[in-house]
Design a protein around this motif. Structure first.
Motif, short mmCIF file in Angstrom:
data_model
loop_
_atom_site.label_atom_id
_atom_site.label_comp_id
_atom_site.label_asym_id
_atom_site.label_seq_id
_atom_site.Cartn_x
_atom_site.Cartn_y
_atom_site.Cartn_z
N ARG A 191 -4.17 129.63 -45.54
CA ARG A 191 -5.21 128.73 -45.04
C ARG A 191 -4.73 127.28 -45.04
O ARG A 191 -4.97 126.54 -44.08
N PHE A 192 -4.05 126.89 -46.10
CA PHE A 192 -3.58 125.51 -46.23
C PHE A 192 -2.64 125.13 -45.09
O PHE A 192 -2.86 124.14 -44.39
N PHE A 193 -1.61 125.95 -44.88
CA PHE A 193 -0.62 125.60 -43.86
C PHE A 193 -1.13 125.87 -42.45
O PHE A 193 -0.74 125.17 -41.50
N SER A 194 -2.01 126.84 -42.29
CA SER A 194 -2.58 127.08 -40.96
C SER A 194 -3.42 125.90 -40.52
O SER A 194 -3.34 125.46 -39.36
N GLU A 195 -4.23 125.36 -41.43
CA GLU A 195 -5.05 124.21 -41.09
C GLU A 195 -4.20 122.95 -40.90
O GLU A 195 -4.51 122.12 -40.05
N LEU A 196 -3.14 122.82 -41.69
CA LEU A 196 -2.25 121.67 -41.50
C LEU A 196 -1.62 121.70 -40.11
O LEU A 196 -1.53 120.68 -39.43
N ARG A 197 -1.17 122.89 -39.68
CA ARG A 197 -0.54 123.01 -38.36
C ARG A 197 -1.54 122.76 -37.25
O ARG A 197 -1.24 122.11 -36.25
N ALA A 198 -2.76 123.28 -37.43
CA ALA A 198 -3.77 123.15 -36.37
C ALA A 198 -4.38 121.76 -36.31
O ALA A 198 -4.87 121.34 -35.26
N SER A 199 -4.35 121.04 -37.44
CA SER A 199 -5.02 119.73 -37.50
C SER A 199 -4.08 118.66 -38.01
O SER A 199 -4.47 117.80 -38.83
N GLU A 200 -2.84 118.69 -37.55
CA GLU A 200 -1.87 117.70 -37.99
C GLU A 200 -2.32 116.28 -37.66
O GLU A 200 -2.09 115.35 -38.43
N GLU A 201 -3.01 116.13 -36.52
CA GLU A 201 -3.45 114.79 -36.13
C GLU A 201 -4.50 114.24 -37.09
O GLU A 201 -4.61 113.03 -37.28
N VAL A 202 -5.27 115.13 -37.72
CA VAL A 202 -6.27 114.69 -38.70
C VAL A 202 -5.58 114.10 -39.92
O VAL A 202 -5.97 113.04 -40.43
N ARG A 203 -4.53 114.78 -40.40
CA ARG A 203 -3.78 114.26 -41.55
C ARG A 203 -3.15 112.91 -41.21
O ARG A 203 -3.19 111.97 -42.03
N ILE A 204 -2.58 112.81 -40.03
CA ILE A 204 -1.96 111.55 -39.62
C ILE A 204 -3.00 110.44 -39.52
O ILE A 204 -2.75 109.28 -39.88
N GLN A 205 -4.20 110.79 -39.06
CA GLN A 205 -5.28 109.80 -38.98
C GLN A 205 -5.65 109.29 -40.36
O GLN A 205 -5.87 108.08 -40.55
N TYR A 206 -5.72 110.20 -41.34
CA TYR A 206 -6.00 109.78 -42.71
C TYR A 206 -4.93 108.79 -43.20
O TYR A 206 -5.24 107.78 -43.85
N LEU A 207 -3.66 109.10 -42.88
CA LEU A 207 -2.56 108.23 -43.30
C LEU A 207 -2.65 106.85 -42.66
O LEU A 207 -2.42 105.83 -43.31
N THR A 208 -2.99 106.81 -41.38
CA THR A 208 -3.09 105.53 -40.67
C THR A 208 -4.27 104.70 -41.19
O THR A 208 -4.27 103.47 -41.06
N LEU A 209 -5.26 105.36 -41.76
CA LEU A 209 -6.41 104.65 -42.31
C LEU A 209 -6.17 104.18 -43.74
O LEU A 209 -7.08 103.63 -44.36
N GLY A 210 -4.98 104.45 -44.27
CA GLY A 210 -4.63 103.93 -45.59
C GLY A 210 -4.56 104.96 -46.69
O GLY A 210 -4.26 104.61 -47.85
N ALA A 211 -4.81 106.23 -46.38
CA ALA A 211 -4.73 107.27 -47.41
C ALA A 211 -3.27 107.53 -47.76
O ALA A 211 -2.38 107.42 -46.92
N ASN A 212 -3.02 107.87 -49.04
CA ASN A 212 -1.67 108.26 -49.41
C ASN A 212 -1.46 109.74 -49.08
O ASN A 212 -2.37 110.41 -48.60
N GLY A 213 -0.27 110.26 -49.37
CA GLY A 213 0.03 111.64 -49.00
C GLY A 213 -0.90 112.65 -49.63
O GLY A 213 -1.33 113.61 -48.99
N THR A 214 -1.23 112.44 -50.91
CA THR A 214 -2.12 113.37 -51.63
C THR A 214 -3.53 113.33 -51.05
O THR A 214 -4.17 114.36 -50.84
N GLU A 215 -4.03 112.13 -50.80
CA GLU A 215 -5.38 111.99 -50.26
C GLU A 215 -5.48 112.57 -48.85
O GLU A 215 -6.52 113.12 -48.48
N ALA A 216 -4.41 112.48 -48.08
CA ALA A 216 -4.44 112.97 -46.70
C ALA A 216 -4.53 114.49 -46.62
O ALA A 216 -5.07 115.03 -45.66
N VAL A 217 -3.99 115.18 -47.63
CA VAL A 217 -4.02 116.65 -47.60
C VAL A 217 -5.14 117.22 -48.46
O VAL A 217 -5.34 118.44 -48.47
N ARG A 218 -5.87 116.37 -49.17
CA ARG A 218 -6.91 116.88 -50.07
C ARG A 218 -7.97 117.71 -49.36
O ARG A 218 -8.38 118.76 -49.88
N PRO A 219 -8.46 117.34 -48.17
CA PRO A 219 -9.44 118.21 -47.49
C PRO A 219 -8.88 119.60 -47.19
O PRO A 219 -9.60 120.60 -47.27
#
Length: 264
Positions: free
Chosen positions: A148-176
């Protein structure tokens, strides 16, 4: 209470003929599963026969070093099975996920010392079956969590990148993604625990009762092992995802497709 009645090999062979029923259902629905079923059953019988042989040897030898070595073998095999079922690369993820199971096993062993003395828990009669039950029940939750973790990361990579651009660190970006994956992994475990004793009679308790233990003793052991299994499943799933994500991204923070055995 009386000792468990032995089942003869001829009786077991006769009992195995009930497999004709699922085979008939497979044929009726034209499911090509008969060969897989027969091979799986044959492998199970052969593997369990070998287990009976070497467990007799391990129990008779009862050396701490041998007992610990066997537990380590179980941990490595469980980790390999989890990676294979999660379609993750051994080369990329083994040394990231294996520490999660080693740390979880050490934690559970330490907690067992709250119940047993060191001489008892280090003996093969207790250490191998108890750790076998714990390690045998964590792959399902780990597979669900990692998949589930890697499937959602692959399907929603842009969401993680958006979190990073908004100032989240790596841990915060993958927490959801961690949250959703862990909920999917441990939810069925919670449901199983909630209905145990009413809907199902647990395997360890049944085995102890058949082996001659009183129901009161069997219940205490079952409660202990269920607490251990649930804790190990939750902790190992979280640590496996936490450690695996560190190996999942390239130096530029992009998801490394090389960790997957199959590409979408």
């Amino acid at each position: 209470m009386n000792e468990t009645m032995a089942i003869s090999i001829p009786s077991l062979v006769m009992f195995s003929f009930i497999l004709v029923l699922p085979v008939l259902i497979f044929r009726h629905l034209r499911l090509r599963l008969t060969r897989d079923l027969l091979i799986s059953m044959a492998r199970m019988a052969g593997q369990l026969a070998l287990v009976a042989v070497y467990l007799e040897y391990i129990f008779r030898l009862d050396m701490l070093l041998v007992n610990v070595a066997w537990v380590l073998v179980m941990i490595v095999v469980a980790t390999g099975s989890i990676l294979r079922q999660s379609l993750l690369s051994w080369q990329k993820c083994l040394w990231a996920v294996l520490p999660a199971h080693l740390l979880t096993s050490l934690m559970i062993l330490f907690c067992f010392l709250l119940v047993f003395d060191f001489a008892t828990i280090s003996s093969a009669r207790y250490l191998v079956p108890l750790m076998g039950m714990v390690l045998g029940n964590i792959p399902r939750s780990n597979v669900v969590a990692l998949d589930r973790f890697f499937s959602e990361l692959r399907a929603s990579e842009e969401v993680r990148i958006q979190y990073l651009t908004l100032g989240a660190n790596g841990t915060e970006a993958v927490r959801p993604f961690l949250r959703n994956a862990l909920r999917a992994a441990v939810g069925p475990q919670i449901g199983t625990v909630a209905t145990m004793g009413i809907v199902s009679l647990p395997g360890m308790m049944t085995g102890q009762i058949l082996g001659g233990s009183s129901p009161a003793v069997a219940i205490v052991y079952q409660i202990m092992i269920m607490i251990a299994i649930f804790t190990a499943a939750t902790v190992s799933s979280f640590l496996a995802m936490h450690f695996a994500r560190k190996a999942a991204f390239d130096p530029f923070g992009r998801l490394d497709e090389g960790i997957f055995l199959q590409r979408p």
